[in-house]
Design a protein around this motif. Structure first.
Motif, PDB file in Angstrom:
ATOM      1  N   SER A  11       0.835  -1.185   0.000  1.00 51.67           N
ATOM      2  CA  SER A  11       0.000   0.000   0.000  1.00 51.67           C
ATOM      3  C   SER A  11       0.880   1.249   0.000  1.00 51.67           C
ATOM      4  N   ALA A 110     -12.155   0.433   7.269  1.00 50.56           N
ATOM      5  CA  ALA A 110     -11.820  -0.873   6.688  1.00 50.56           C
ATOM      6  C   ALA A 110     -11.916  -0.833   5.165  1.00 50.56           C
ATOM      7  N   LEU A 111     -12.921  -0.167   4.638  1.00 52.46           N
ATOM      8  CA  LEU A 111     -13.066  -0.056   3.183  1.00 52.46           C
ATOM      9  C   LEU A 111     -11.914   0.751   2.590  1.00 52.46           C
ATOM     10  N   ARG A 113      -8.906   1.120   3.743  1.00 49.80           N
ATOM     11  CA  ARG A 113      -7.681   0.310   3.777  1.00 49.80           C
ATOM     12  C   ARG A 113      -7.681  -0.736   2.674  1.00 49.80           C
ATOM     13  N   ARG A 114      -8.836  -1.310   2.408  1.00 47.72           N
ATOM     14  CA  ARG A 114      -8.905  -2.318   1.333  1.00 47.72           C
ATOM     15  C   ARG A 114      -8.646  -1.673  -0.024  1.00 47.72           C
ATOM     16  N   ALA A 117      -4.916  -0.964  -0.280  1.00 42.35           N
ATOM     17  CA  ALA A 117      -4.116  -2.177  -0.461  1.00 42.35           C
ATOM     18  C   ALA A 117      -4.080  -2.630  -1.908  1.00 42.35           C
ATOM     19  N   ALA A 118      -5.073  -2.229  -2.688  1.00 39.54           N
ATOM     20  CA  ALA A 118      -5.132  -2.633  -4.097  1.00 39.54           C
ATOM     21  C   ALA A 118      -4.447  -1.639  -5.028  1.00 39.54           C
ATOM     22  N   LEU A 172     -12.991  -3.275  -7.193  1.00 44.35           N
ATOM     23  CA  LEU A 172     -13.185  -4.193  -6.087  1.00 44.35           C
ATOM     24  C   LEU A 172     -14.656  -4.578  -6.049  1.00 44.35           C
ATOM     25  N   GLU A 176     -14.818  -8.810  -2.476  1.00 41.92           N
ATOM     26  CA  GLU A 176     -13.538  -8.277  -2.020  1.00 41.92           C
ATOM     27  C   GLU A 176     -13.695  -7.134  -1.019  1.00 41.92           C
ATOM     28  N   LEU A 177     -14.926  -6.677  -0.831  1.00 42.37           N
ATOM     29  CA  LEU A 177     -15.167  -5.547   0.058  1.00 42.37           C
ATOM     30  C   LEU A 177     -15.373  -6.033   1.489  1.00 42.37           C
ATOM     31  N   PRO A 178     -15.062  -5.201   2.482  1.00 44.59           N
ATOM     32  CA  PRO A 178     -15.241  -5.623   3.870  1.00 44.59           C
ATOM     33  C   PRO A 178     -16.710  -5.657   4.249  1.00 44.59           C
ATOM     34  N   TRP A 181     -20.338  -3.003   3.658  1.00 42.59           N
ATOM     35  CA  TRP A 181     -20.023  -2.069   2.569  1.00 42.59           C
ATOM     36  C   TRP A 181     -21.237  -1.239   2.148  1.00 42.59           C
TER      37      TRP A 181
END
Length: 357
Positions: A11, A110-111, A113-114, A117-118, A172, A176-178, A181
């Motif tokens: 990231s 959380a979203l 960060r996801r 990360a991508a 995403l 793939e989502l927390p 969402w």
């Protein structure tokens, strides 16, 4: 076009961009300053961005929101949401920006960060994509997208979704989502949206004879709803006394000493223990779920006025609790492992898919 290669997993540093340059025409008042849970909406987005970004800025001429570590920059092309992306990318000191609008009741760290990360040098943007559509204003963008954004603004083509079609976007999708969402992507556009925030979430109770398997069904249903992005609350009725604390622990000692309400909290979770003389009504028990979840699933409130689904298992050879001598008008469905002649919809007991849908 989506690049389907796997991410490298690193990231990169990003600048948090709060999009606050809109005119809030449909709302009729400045959405950024609308109060929710005693704080203006823009502060909720700012806090989420601050949790994942080392630097922040405001895209839009908002000196009223600016601070020493939160500068605001006027848009060069006012009048379009696309201009906020242009402003953020132009003034960011990092190659990537993470953007959030200022009208989100439930922004998700959380979203973010996801999404971060991508981020990869192979992409111009990372954007959530669900059954509800694409979300270009809750996303990450690379400076490689800036020339395309500038060209579209100069040529009078400011549509955000058209921009995504012109970029190399890593989407995403839902899997793939927390969890949660749906709430994380929900924004406020009108007074009706704002009024819905004050409404309690719908609640549904599951009833059955002992040993029927209603808890197992609820487990499956909660998992199915969560996988679809819903935020679910659970409430179980117990006809007996129970202890959730451990003897000898500090919170247990405080309760035993006579505290009417005892709470224990950590960064990850909070538990509150209330003592009461009379059994609370379901409506009172559901109050703490307000603003926290999309739906509450309860178990065992047989006498409540809540809509009910009865769970039936043929091997027990027991009649339905809500039909026969007692015709419960709140029954809306039956989950059974065998066909039944009943005046409400029937669902398969071992498959929560139909119930979740």
């Amino acid at each position: 076009m989506q690049n389907t290669h796997n991410e490298s997993g690193g990231s990169a540093p990003t600048t948090g961009v709060l999009l606050a340059g809109g005119h809030s025409r449909r709302m009729g008042t400045d959405k950024a300053l609308l109060a929710y849970r005693e704080a203006p909406l823009w502060q909720r987005s700012r806090r989420a961005l601050a949790a994942v970004c080392g630097q922040l800025l405001i895209a839009g001429d908002r000196p009223d929101l600016a601070a020493e570590n939160l500068p605001s920059f006027a848009d060069a092309f006012p009048g379009s949401p696309l201009t906020g992306l242009h402003t953020g990318l132009t003034h960011a000191s990092t190659d990537w920006v993470t953007v959030l609008p200022c009208d989100l009741p439930w922004p998700s760290v959380a979203l973010l960060r996801r999404l971060q990360a991508a981020c990869s040098e192979r992409y111009d943007a990372v954007v959530p994509r669900t059954r509800l559509g694409r979300e270009p204003l809750i996303a990450c963008y690379c400076k490689s997208a800036l020339p395309t954004i500038t060209d579209r603004l100069l040529s009078g083509r400011p549509k955000l979704l058209d921009l995504l079609d012109a970029l190399n976007v890593r989407y995403l999708d839902e899997e793939e989502l927390p969890p949660g969402w749906r709430r994380a992507l929900r924004n406020l556009n009108s007074r009706a949206d704002l009024e819905r925030l004050s409404q309690p979430p719908p609640a549904l109770t599951f009833i059955a004879h002992s040993g029927t398997g209603k808890t197992t069904l609820l487990e499956k249903l909660i998992a199915a709803l969560t996988s679809r992005g819903w935020t679910v609350g659970a409430l179980k009725h117990d006809a007996h006394t129970f202890e959730i604390d451990h003897a000898g622990k500090d919170s247990w000692r405080l309760t035993r000493a006579g505290a009417a309400v005892t709470a224990i909290s950590s960064p990850a979770q909070t538990a509150v223990i209330h003592r009461h003389e009379l059994a609370p009504e379901p409506e009172e028990l559901l109050r703490p779920f307000h603003d926290e979840v999309d739906i509450v699933l309860t178990e065992g409130f047989k006498q409540s006025p809540l809509p009910k689904i009865e769970v039936h298992r043929s091997v027990l050879n027991r009649p339905l609790l809500s039909r026969g001598d007692r015709h419960d008008p709140t029954l809306i469905g039956v989950a059974s492992d065998t066909p039944l002649e009943v005046d409400v919809p029937r669902f398969a007991l071992d498959d929560a898919t139909d119930l979740a849908t």
